[in-house]
Motif scaffolding. Structure first.
Motif, mmCIF file in Angstrom:
data_model
loop_
_atom_site.group_PDB
_atom_site.id
_atom_site.type_symbol
_atom_site.label_atom_id
_atom_site.label_comp_id
_atom_site.label_asym_id
_atom_site.label_seq_id
_atom_site.Cartn_x
_atom_site.Cartn_y
_atom_site.Cartn_z
ATOM 1 N N LEU A 128 0.821 -1.208 0.000
ATOM 2 C CA LEU A 128 0.000 0.000 0.000
ATOM 3 C C LEU A 128 0.857 1.260 0.000
ATOM 4 C CD1 LEU A 128 -2.708 -1.012 2.637
ATOM 5 C CD2 LEU A 128 -3.077 -0.716 0.177
ATOM 6 N N LEU A 129 0.415 2.262 -0.735
ATOM 7 C CA LEU A 129 1.022 3.583 -0.616
ATOM 8 C C LEU A 129 0.471 4.203 0.668
ATOM 9 C CD1 LEU A 129 1.424 6.288 -3.376
ATOM 10 C CD2 LEU A 129 0.566 6.890 -1.119
ATOM 11 N N VAL A 130 1.348 4.730 1.493
ATOM 12 C CA VAL A 130 0.930 5.274 2.785
ATOM 13 C C VAL A 130 1.041 6.793 2.796
ATOM 14 C CG1 VAL A 130 1.440 5.405 5.260
ATOM 15 C CG2 VAL A 130 1.535 3.196 4.066
ATOM 16 N N GLU A 131 -0.089 7.438 3.128
ATOM 17 C CA GLU A 131 -0.060 8.868 3.462
ATOM 18 C C GLU A 131 -0.259 8.941 4.968
ATOM 19 O OE1 GLU A 131 -2.519 13.027 2.637
ATOM 20 O OE2 GLU A 131 -2.019 11.701 0.959
ATOM 21 N N LEU A 132 0.833 9.239 5.683
ATOM 22 C CA LEU A 132 0.789 9.280 7.140
ATOM 23 C C LEU A 132 0.251 10.634 7.581
ATOM 24 C CD1 LEU A 132 1.398 7.898 9.835
ATOM 25 C CD2 LEU A 132 3.722 8.830 9.693
ATOM 26 N N SER A 133 -0.803 10.580 8.392
ATOM 27 C CA SER A 133 -1.513 11.805 8.744
ATOM 28 C C SER A 133 -1.550 11.990 10.253
ATOM 29 C CB SER A 133 -2.939 11.721 8.199
ATOM 30 O OG SER A 133 -3.596 12.948 8.272
ATOM 31 N N ALA A 134 -1.248 13.207 10.686
ATOM 32 C CA ALA A 134 -1.261 13.526 12.116
ATOM 33 C C ALA A 134 -2.585 14.196 12.473
ATOM 34 C CB ALA A 134 -0.098 14.453 12.456
ATOM 35 N N GLU A 135 -3.352 13.549 13.351
ATOM 36 C CA GLU A 135 -4.620 14.124 13.803
ATOM 37 C C GLU A 135 -4.359 15.164 14.894
ATOM 38 O OE1 GLU A 135 -8.976 12.666 15.530
ATOM 39 O OE2 GLU A 135 -7.247 11.314 15.634
ATOM 40 N N ASP A 136 -5.114 16.249 14.839
ATOM 41 C CA ASP A 136 -4.958 17.368 15.767
ATOM 42 C C ASP A 136 -3.519 17.901 15.740
ATOM 43 O OD1 ASP A 136 -6.219 19.172 17.476
ATOM 44 O OD2 ASP A 136 -5.609 18.100 19.280
ATOM 45 N N ALA A 137 -2.965 17.907 14.533
ATOM 46 C CA ALA A 137 -1.559 18.310 14.364
ATOM 47 C C ALA A 137 -1.310 19.754 14.777
ATOM 48 C CB ALA A 137 -1.147 18.129 12.896
ATOM 49 N N THR A 138 -2.307 20.615 14.562
ATOM 50 C CA THR A 138 -2.079 22.044 14.819
ATOM 51 C C THR A 138 -2.103 22.389 16.302
ATOM 52 O OG1 THR A 138 -4.451 22.459 14.432
ATOM 53 C CG2 THR A 138 -2.956 22.732 12.562
ATOM 54 N N ARG A 139 -2.476 21.423 17.146
ATOM 55 C CA ARG A 139 -2.369 21.629 18.603
ATOM 56 C C ARG A 139 -1.304 20.708 19.193
ATOM 57 N NH1 ARG A 139 -8.433 21.704 21.047
ATOM 58 N NH2 ARG A 139 -8.518 19.676 19.963
ATOM 59 N N SER A 140 -0.442 20.199 18.343
ATOM 60 C CA SER A 140 0.618 19.287 18.791
ATOM 61 C C SER A 140 1.919 20.044 19.046
ATOM 62 C CB SER A 140 0.876 18.223 17.706
ATOM 63 O OG SER A 140 -0.283 17.484 17.430
ATOM 64 N N ASP A 141 2.767 19.436 19.842
ATOM 65 C CA ASP A 141 4.134 19.953 19.977
ATOM 66 C C ASP A 141 4.805 19.785 18.612
ATOM 67 O OD1 ASP A 141 6.596 20.600 21.777
ATOM 68 O OD2 ASP A 141 7.179 18.839 20.591
ATOM 69 N N TYR A 142 5.259 20.908 18.049
ATOM 70 C CA TYR A 142 5.706 20.898 16.649
ATOM 71 C C TYR A 142 6.921 19.982 16.443
ATOM 72 C CZ TYR A 142 6.032 22.917 11.932
ATOM 73 O OH TYR A 142 6.028 23.107 10.572
ATOM 74 N N LYS A 143 7.805 19.958 17.419
ATOM 75 C CA LYS A 143 8.990 19.110 17.315
ATOM 76 C C LYS A 143 8.596 17.645 17.300
ATOM 77 C CE LYS A 143 13.462 18.227 19.562
ATOM 78 N NZ LYS A 143 14.349 18.570 20.723
ATOM 79 N N PHE A 144 7.660 17.272 18.186
ATOM 80 C CA PHE A 144 7.192 15.881 18.233
ATOM 81 C C PHE A 144 6.445 15.517 16.952
ATOM 82 C CE2 PHE A 144 3.730 12.861 19.430
ATOM 83 C CZ PHE A 144 4.532 11.750 19.636
ATOM 84 N N LEU A 145 5.628 16.442 16.461
ATOM 85 C CA LEU A 145 4.886 16.217 15.223
ATOM 86 C C LEU A 145 5.837 15.875 14.073
ATOM 87 C CD1 LEU A 145 2.360 16.438 13.320
ATOM 88 C CD2 LEU A 145 2.868 18.900 13.191
ATOM 89 N N LYS A 146 6.866 16.697 13.914
ATOM 90 C CA LYS A 146 7.808 16.469 12.823
ATOM 91 C C LYS A 146 8.579 15.159 13.020
ATOM 92 C CE LYS A 146 9.923 19.925 10.820
ATOM 93 N NZ LYS A 146 10.761 21.120 10.550
ATOM 94 N N GLN A 147 8.832 14.816 14.268
ATOM 95 C CA GLN A 147 9.550 13.565 14.559
ATOM 96 C C GLN A 147 8.718 12.350 14.138
ATOM 97 O OE1 GLN A 147 10.275 12.835 18.735
ATOM 98 N NE2 GLN A 147 12.128 11.652 18.310
#
Length: 499
Positions: A128-147
């Motif tokens: 499968l082609l994977v598009e990894l998506s972060a839910e509630d990304a805009t209220r996440s710790d940005y460093k952790f999100l990018k990690q």
């Protein structure tokens, strides 16, 4: 630059409260979306139900040009359900905000990250082609999100998405937020919700910042206040930013109507691009400008999106529009008749009624059938009707300068009014009502009513009509119109006999 369109009408859009699509409905919408030119169709969430999987399988079996995707949580069972349906890709979603991690999942950041990586690896290993998506990304710790996203890329994810799950971005912050994610080195998707009415603006800012794909829904449907609207995003990209997509703009209005009909979620009239008033004009100044040069009051042409231009006639309308529409209908009216028509439209506008083309034709035809000089005119009409009350009408009518007052009762207010009119004119015309026909010209309780009557006076039979917003007034005016024809015919014959 060219932007890709990831349509989630069949997944996020179906999460609109009250919406539930059958497999066949999903298939019909998917075929339309493919014709429209979207790049990815998120056909649903395969784990949801047997019916959901049936719908996704139907879509996959059509061998559409668009990439067919299933939503999946970062767990193997969801990926397995997607694999069962034969989709090409999964939109693999994992919460990344501490709010979701601690209170919804009750896990640690490390546990969530590990789950995301394992699910991504599992999906990739199974083709499968994977598009990894972060839910509630805009209220996440940005460093952790990018990690999380970075390690997901290492695990084989080909695209990443950051979801503004509760619409917390502003256009300014959206630009900086998505610009930072483009440093990850893979295509980035913008996924915005409309809780503050900023979903489209935030999506455009994210694309300007370097994101290459927009998650959208037709008509902006979705949970709570909805998602970024497909039609608004693509037309804005094209007309305001000169950013192209693969969308066939001429299908946008048709696509909008299809989804509205299938979901039962109808649009407010002033919805941008595809609303019924998007290219409607009433003001005399605006309408005149559009007739002379459309660009004066239209930033895009309705033809661009498969829509149509309308001129709405109400109290703001100018006489030039009325003249133009009457001429287009093939009717010819002199200045006297035109003033009658114009005055009636203005009066209806003051009553809060807008006149459609169908209304206008009826009004114009009615005016053309009205005698210039009327021997019999209505001065007053009073109706009493209600529960356990005998419908009663009284009329004051002017017959060649002589006032006559009569009353009548009937089975209803219209019948009572006609009885009173017949009694008031019996000395000059003993009329019999041969036929009575009534139509609501347009929909709604405030629709114009078209009444056609056929009256008999001796051997003379005449037809007359009246168009009013009030059925009682329309009926009385139609009968009086017939009476005036009878009286006028009688006067003409008498004059010819004298000669």
């Amino acid at each position: 630059m060219k932007a890709r369109i990831f349509d989630t009408t069949l997944r996020d859009g179906e999460q609109t409260p009250g919406v539930s699509l059958t497999p066949d409905q999903k298939l019909r919408i998917a075929i339309k979306l493919d014709e429209l030119g979207v790049n990815v169709i998120e056909a649903g969430s395969a784990i949801t139900s047997v019916g959901e999987r049936e719908g996704i399988k139907k879509i996959v079996s059509e061998d559409l040009s668009a990439e067919i995707c299933s939503f999946a949580r970062a767990v193997k069972v969801d990926v397995d359900a997607a694999l069962e349906c034969g989709v090409e890709s999964v939109h693999l979603v994992v919460p990344t905000s501490d709010l979701h991690i601690e209170h919804k999942l009750r896990k640690t950041r490390e546990e969530v990250k590990r789950t995301a990586i394992e699910a991504a690896e599992y999906a990739v290993d199974h083709g499968l082609l994977v598009e990894l998506s972060a839910e509630d990304a805009t209220r996440s710790d940005y460093k952790f999100l990018k990690q999380v996203l970075s390690e997901g890329i290492d695990a084989g994810a080909k695209r990443v998405c950051a979801c503004d799950t509760v619409g917390m971005l502003t256009p300014e912050r959206s630009y900086e937020f998505y610009k930072g994610l483009t440093e990850l080195g893979v295509p980035v998707s913008v996924h915005c919700h409309n809780d503050f009415g900023l979903a489209v603006a935030n999506t455009l800012s994210g694309l300007r910042a370097g994101a290459s794909q927009a998650h959208v829904t037709v008509n902006g449907i979705g949970e709570r206040a909805g998602n970024a609207s497909l039609e608004e995003v693509v037309v804005s990209l094209n007309s305001l930013y000169n950013i192209k997509t693969d969308i066939n703009f001429k299908m946008l209005y048709e696509m909008s109507k299809t989804v509205a009909r299938m979901t039962g979620i109808y649009l407010q009239p002033n919805k941008a691009i595809v609303g019924e008033n998007a290219f409607a004009h009433e003001s005399g100044i605006h309408a005149d400008g559009v007739i002379k040069k459309a660009e004066t009051y239209e930033p895009i042409t309705p033809e661009l999106v498969g829509h149509r231009r309308r001129f709405v006639m109400g109290k703001h309308v100018g006489s030039h529009i009325i003249r133009k529409r009457i001429k287009e209908m093939g009717l010819r009216v002199d200045d006297v008749r035109f003033e009658q028509i114009f005055a009636r439209i203005k009066a209806l506008g003051d009553m809060g009624k807008c006149v459609t083309d169908v209304d206008l034709q009826a009004i114009a035809e009615d005016a053309l059938g009205v005698l210039a000089e009327k021997p019999v005119e209505l001065e007053e009409l009073t109706i009493v009707s209600g529960n356990k009350v005998t419908p009663t009408a009284s009329v004051k009518i002017n017959v060649d300068g002589v006032e006559k007052v009569e009353a009548g009762v009937g089975v209803g207010p219209v019948d009572a009014a006609i009885v009173a009119v017949r009694k008031s004119v019996k000395d000059i015309a003993d009329i019999q009502l041969e036929e009575y026909h009534v139509d609501a010209i347009t929909g709604g309780t405030d629709a114009l009513i078209d009444v056609v009557v056929k009256l008999k006076n001796g051997d003379n039979i005449v037809s007359a009509r009246s168009t009013q917003p009030d059925i009682i007034m329309a009926s009385v005016e139609a009968v009086l119109g017939g009476v005036n024809k009878i009286v006028s015919d009688k006067m003409i014959r008498e004059s010819e006999n004298k000669e």
